[in-house]
Design a protein around this motif. Structure first.
Motif, PDB file in Angstrom:
ATOM      1  N   TRP A 166       5.673   3.866   2.964  1.00  0.00           N
ATOM      2  CA  TRP A 166       5.518   3.856   1.509  1.00  0.00           C
ATOM      3  C   TRP A 166       4.725   2.648   1.014  1.00  0.00           C
ATOM      4  O   TRP A 166       4.160   2.661  -0.076  1.00  0.00           O
ATOM      5  CB  TRP A 166       6.875   3.902   0.820  1.00  0.00           C
ATOM      6  N   MET A 167       4.656   1.602   1.842  1.00  0.00           N
ATOM      7  CA  MET A 167       3.960   0.394   1.410  1.00  0.00           C
ATOM      8  C   MET A 167       2.442   0.558   1.400  1.00  0.00           C
ATOM      9  O   MET A 167       1.726  -0.205   0.745  1.00  0.00           O
ATOM     10  CB  MET A 167       4.336  -0.794   2.305  1.00  0.00           C
ATOM     11  N   TYR A 168       1.927   1.555   2.125  1.00  0.00           N
ATOM     12  CA  TYR A 168       0.483   1.735   2.177  1.00  0.00           C
ATOM     13  C   TYR A 168      -0.093   2.189   0.834  1.00  0.00           C
ATOM     14  O   TYR A 168      -1.255   1.933   0.544  1.00  0.00           O
ATOM     15  CB  TYR A 168       0.112   2.754   3.256  1.00  0.00           C
ATOM     16  N   GLU A 169       0.711   2.859   0.041  1.00  0.00           N
ATOM     17  CA  GLU A 169       0.236   3.379  -1.238  1.00  0.00           C
ATOM     18  C   GLU A 169       0.506   2.364  -2.341  1.00  0.00           C
ATOM     19  O   GLU A 169       1.657   2.134  -2.718  1.00  0.00           O
ATOM     20  CB  GLU A 169       0.909   4.711  -1.551  1.00  0.00           C
ATOM     21  N   LEU A 170      -0.536   1.760  -2.856  1.00  0.00           N
ATOM     22  CA  LEU A 170      -0.376   0.675  -3.822  1.00  0.00           C
ATOM     23  C   LEU A 170       0.330   1.113  -5.098  1.00  0.00           C
ATOM     24  O   LEU A 170       1.000   0.306  -5.748  1.00  0.00           O
ATOM     25  CB  LEU A 170      -1.739   0.058  -4.161  1.00  0.00           C
ATOM     26  N   LYS A 171       0.211   2.389  -5.472  1.00  0.00           N
ATOM     27  CA  LYS A 171       0.888   2.873  -6.670  1.00  0.00           C
ATOM     28  C   LYS A 171       2.410   2.827  -6.509  1.00  0.00           C
ATOM     29  O   LYS A 171       3.134   2.768  -7.497  1.00  0.00           O
ATOM     30  CB  LYS A 171       0.444   4.296  -6.997  1.00  0.00           C
ATOM     31  N   LYS A 172       2.885   2.852  -5.267  1.00  0.00           N
ATOM     32  CA  LYS A 172       4.321   2.797  -5.008  1.00  0.00           C
ATOM     33  C   LYS A 172       4.807   1.387  -4.664  1.00  0.00           C
ATOM     34  O   LYS A 172       5.945   1.025  -4.958  1.00  0.00           O
ATOM     35  CB  LYS A 172       4.693   3.747  -3.866  1.00  0.00           C
ATOM     36  N   SER A 173       3.953   0.600  -4.028  1.00  0.00           N
ATOM     37  CA  SER A 173       4.392  -0.707  -3.527  1.00  0.00           C
ATOM     38  C   SER A 173       3.805  -1.899  -4.270  1.00  0.00           C
ATOM     39  O   SER A 173       4.333  -2.999  -4.196  1.00  0.00           O
ATOM     40  CB  SER A 173       4.020  -0.837  -2.051  1.00  0.00           C
ATOM     41  N   ASN A 174       2.685  -1.698  -4.965  1.00  0.00           N
ATOM     42  CA  ASN A 174       1.920  -2.799  -5.568  1.00  0.00           C
ATOM     43  C   ASN A 174       1.357  -3.753  -4.523  1.00  0.00           C
ATOM     44  O   ASN A 174       0.934  -4.866  -4.841  1.00  0.00           O
ATOM     45  CB  ASN A 174       2.750  -3.576  -6.591  1.00  0.00           C
ATOM     46  N   GLY A 175       1.369  -3.307  -3.255  1.00  0.00           N
ATOM     47  CA  GLY A 175       0.742  -4.105  -2.200  1.00  0.00           C
ATOM     48  C   GLY A 175       1.576  -5.287  -1.756  1.00  0.00           C
ATOM     49  O   GLY A 175       2.662  -5.559  -2.272  1.00  0.00           O
ATOM     50  N   ILE A 176       1.051  -6.018  -0.780  1.00  0.00           N
ATOM     51  CA  ILE A 176       1.828  -7.149  -0.244  1.00  0.00           C
ATOM     52  C   ILE A 176       1.860  -8.327  -1.206  1.00  0.00           C
ATOM     53  O   ILE A 176       2.689  -9.231  -1.041  1.00  0.00           O
ATOM     54  CB  ILE A 176       1.343  -7.581   1.150  1.00  0.00           C
ATOM     55  N   LEU A 177       0.979  -8.339  -2.210  1.00  0.00           N
ATOM     56  CA  LEU A 177       1.139  -9.356  -3.252  1.00  0.00           C
ATOM     57  C   LEU A 177       2.514  -9.254  -3.873  1.00  0.00           C
ATOM     58  O   LEU A 177       3.138 -10.263  -4.210  1.00  0.00           O
ATOM     59  CB  LEU A 177       0.064  -9.193  -4.335  1.00  0.00           C
ATOM     60  N   ALA A 178       3.016  -8.016  -4.035  1.00  0.00           N
ATOM     61  CA  ALA A 178       4.350  -7.815  -4.599  1.00  0.00           C
ATOM     62  C   ALA A 178       5.431  -7.952  -3.530  1.00  0.00           C
ATOM     63  O   ALA A 178       6.406  -8.691  -3.704  1.00  0.00           O
ATOM     64  CB  ALA A 178       4.441  -6.440  -5.255  1.00  0.00           C
ATOM     65  N   ASN A 208      -4.023  -2.623  10.346  1.00  0.00           N
ATOM     66  CA  ASN A 208      -3.557  -1.235  10.284  1.00  0.00           C
ATOM     67  C   ASN A 208      -4.742  -0.281  10.073  1.00  0.00           C
ATOM     68  O   ASN A 208      -4.814   0.457   9.083  1.00  0.00           O
ATOM     69  CB  ASN A 208      -2.549  -1.083   9.142  1.00  0.00           C
ATOM     70  N   PRO A 209      -5.683  -0.259  11.015  1.00  0.00           N
ATOM     71  CA  PRO A 209      -6.906   0.536  10.840  1.00  0.00           C
ATOM     72  C   PRO A 209      -6.647   2.037  10.753  1.00  0.00           C
ATOM     73  O   PRO A 209      -7.450   2.766  10.160  1.00  0.00           O
ATOM     74  CB  PRO A 209      -7.735   0.194  12.079  1.00  0.00           C
ATOM     75  N   GLU A 210      -5.528   2.496  11.288  1.00  0.00           N
ATOM     76  CA  GLU A 210      -5.256   3.934  11.313  1.00  0.00           C
ATOM     77  C   GLU A 210      -5.012   4.519   9.928  1.00  0.00           C
ATOM     78  O   GLU A 210      -5.043   5.744   9.750  1.00  0.00           O
ATOM     79  CB  GLU A 210      -4.050   4.229  12.219  1.00  0.00           C
ATOM     80  N   VAL A 211      -4.772   3.658   8.897  1.00  0.00           N
ATOM     81  CA  VAL A 211      -4.505   4.187   7.554  1.00  0.00           C
ATOM     82  C   VAL A 211      -5.667   3.962   6.590  1.00  0.00           C
ATOM     83  O   VAL A 211      -5.556   4.264   5.406  1.00  0.00           O
ATOM     84  CB  VAL A 211      -3.210   3.561   6.958  1.00  0.00           C
ATOM     85  N   ARG A 212      -6.778   3.449   7.096  1.00  0.00           N
ATOM     86  CA  ARG A 212      -7.895   3.123   6.206  1.00  0.00           C
ATOM     87  C   ARG A 212      -8.440   4.334   5.464  1.00  0.00           C
ATOM     88  O   ARG A 212      -8.775   4.253   4.284  1.00  0.00           O
ATOM     89  CB  ARG A 212      -9.017   2.451   6.996  1.00  0.00           C
ATOM     90  N   ASP A 213      -8.533   5.481   6.143  1.00  0.00           N
ATOM     91  CA  ASP A 213      -9.092   6.665   5.499  1.00  0.00           C
ATOM     92  C   ASP A 213      -8.159   7.214   4.425  1.00  0.00           C
ATOM     93  O   ASP A 213      -8.605   7.569   3.329  1.00  0.00           O
ATOM     94  CB  ASP A 213      -9.382   7.750   6.543  1.00  0.00           C
ATOM     95  N   GLU A 214      -6.867   7.276   4.737  1.00  0.00           N
ATOM     96  CA  GLU A 214      -5.912   7.845   3.790  1.00  0.00           C
ATOM     97  C   GLU A 214      -5.589   6.885   2.654  1.00  0.00           C
ATOM     98  O   GLU A 214      -5.358   7.308   1.508  1.00  0.00           O
ATOM     99  CB  GLU A 214      -4.622   8.245   4.513  1.00  0.00           C
TER     100      GLU A 214
END
Length: 340
Positions: A166-178, A208-214
């Motif tokens: 769930w952390m990959y999607e910034l709309k859900k996690s706000n990224g690692i800044l959060a 985490n290169p495997e999630v770059r496309d998604e």
């Protein structure tokens, strides 16, 4: 609302951080007693209640809020649920301790503050580093002028674990800044006694290169720099999935000296072998490094209720951290310098 002599506490969210608070509140916090737990996962809720010696557990937090013996709640649910839970808790007359990040955006933070103010209940945000002995001592020395006037704060947090999906999607996690750097952001404001005025941030996905496309916006490394209203400068960097260990440090640079706060070794033992190699064990988790700080912030929350005083870390502190995260993410996406 009268001031009680003892407060019953309910836990909403029985994950790792939630259980740290609950174990403290069972028998280590004067004036508090654990009453019940709630978690959407029935097995998790039941196991938590069993470990804590409680007879009451729920899968719907609203059932916990209907318990008249619960006067305060510890909210450690996913960030996107914080706003609704805190507003419901305030409406039920419960004092609230809410873990960081406070909410998904500054508007939600404002709603939470307003709900708690309207209900006349306390709201404390979980920035436990303010309660760490080393951070407290550094703050005391800084305020006493030990290094002169503050010029620059450099703070970093680097976590070893691979992000959860769930952390990959910034709309859900706000990224690692959060998720990773909220504590650094709060520490900068706290040490400086000043709000952020201007910032610029860059981020990238290196591990985490495997999630770059998604998830093309996902970043596992971030650098934020800027200025405070006081005139001091700051720099924050954060990393996820560093793999080498949990790493948290702050440097405070003044006109007359330097303060360094942080520890990365699990203990003071250093081993040197016959082949000339030297090694020491690195701290592997925030749970190890800041365990005592969690206890002190839980004690502080209960004292604020029993003594009817303002919590040490307020809703405004939580709101400002979220606002800075929002500004930082906007800067990463647009390349702009952001003024707050």
């Amino acid at each position: 609302m009268g001031v009680p002599e003892e407060i019953g506490v309910g836990l909403i969210g029985c994950g790792r951080a939630g259980m740290i608070h609950a174990r403290n509140l069972v028998n280590k916090v004067p004036g508090a007693r654990m009453e019940a737990v709630a978690d959407v996962n029935e097995e998790t809720a039941r196991e938590a209640a069993g470990e804590l010696g409680l007879s009451k557990w729920h899968t719907d937090y609203r059932d916990l809020l209907n318990d008249g013996r619960v006067g305060a709640v510890i909210v450690v649910a996913p960030t996107d649920l914080h706003c609704a839970i805190v507003k419901d808790s305030a409406a039920a007359g419960k004092h609230v301790f809410c873990e960081k990040p406070m909410a998904m955006n500054a508007a939600e933070c404002g709603e939470m503050i307003g709900a708690c103010d309207k209900a006349g209940v306390k709201l404390q945000i979980g920035f436990m580093r303010r309660f760490d002995r080393s951070f407290m001592e550094a703050k005391r020395l800084l305020d006493e002028g030990a290094i002169g006037d503050l010029v620059l704060i450099k703070s970093h947090t680097r976590g070893p674990s691979k992000p959860r999906p769930w952390m990959y999607e910034l709309k859900k996690s706000n990224g690692i800044l959060a998720e990773v750097n909220s504590h650094d952001i709060d520490a900068v404001r706290w040490f400086a006694g000043s709000d952020v005025k201007k910032l610029y941030a860059i981020g990238g996905n290196y591990r985490n290169p495997e999630v770059r496309d998604e998830y093309p916006d996902y970043y596992d490394n971030v650098v934020m720099t800027g200025t405070l209203a006081s005139g001091a400068q700051f720099q924050i960097d954060g990393s996820a999935y560093t793999q080498y260990g949990y790493d948290s440090h702050v440097e405070l640079i003044g006109t007359k000296g330097l303060l360094h706060v942080g520890r990365d070794r699990a203990n003071s033992v250093v081993v040197t072998t016959q082949d000339g190699r030297t090694a020491s064990h690195f701290v592997n988790s925030w749970m190890t490094l800041f365990l005592d700080a969690y206890l002190r912030e839980d004690i502080s929350f209960v004292q604020a209720i029993l003594e009817d005083k303002q919590p040490s870390v307020t809703g405004y502190d939580g709101l400002m951290a979220v606002a800075i995260v929002e500004a930082g993410n906007h800067s990463i996406l647009t390349g702009e310098v952001i003024e707050l």
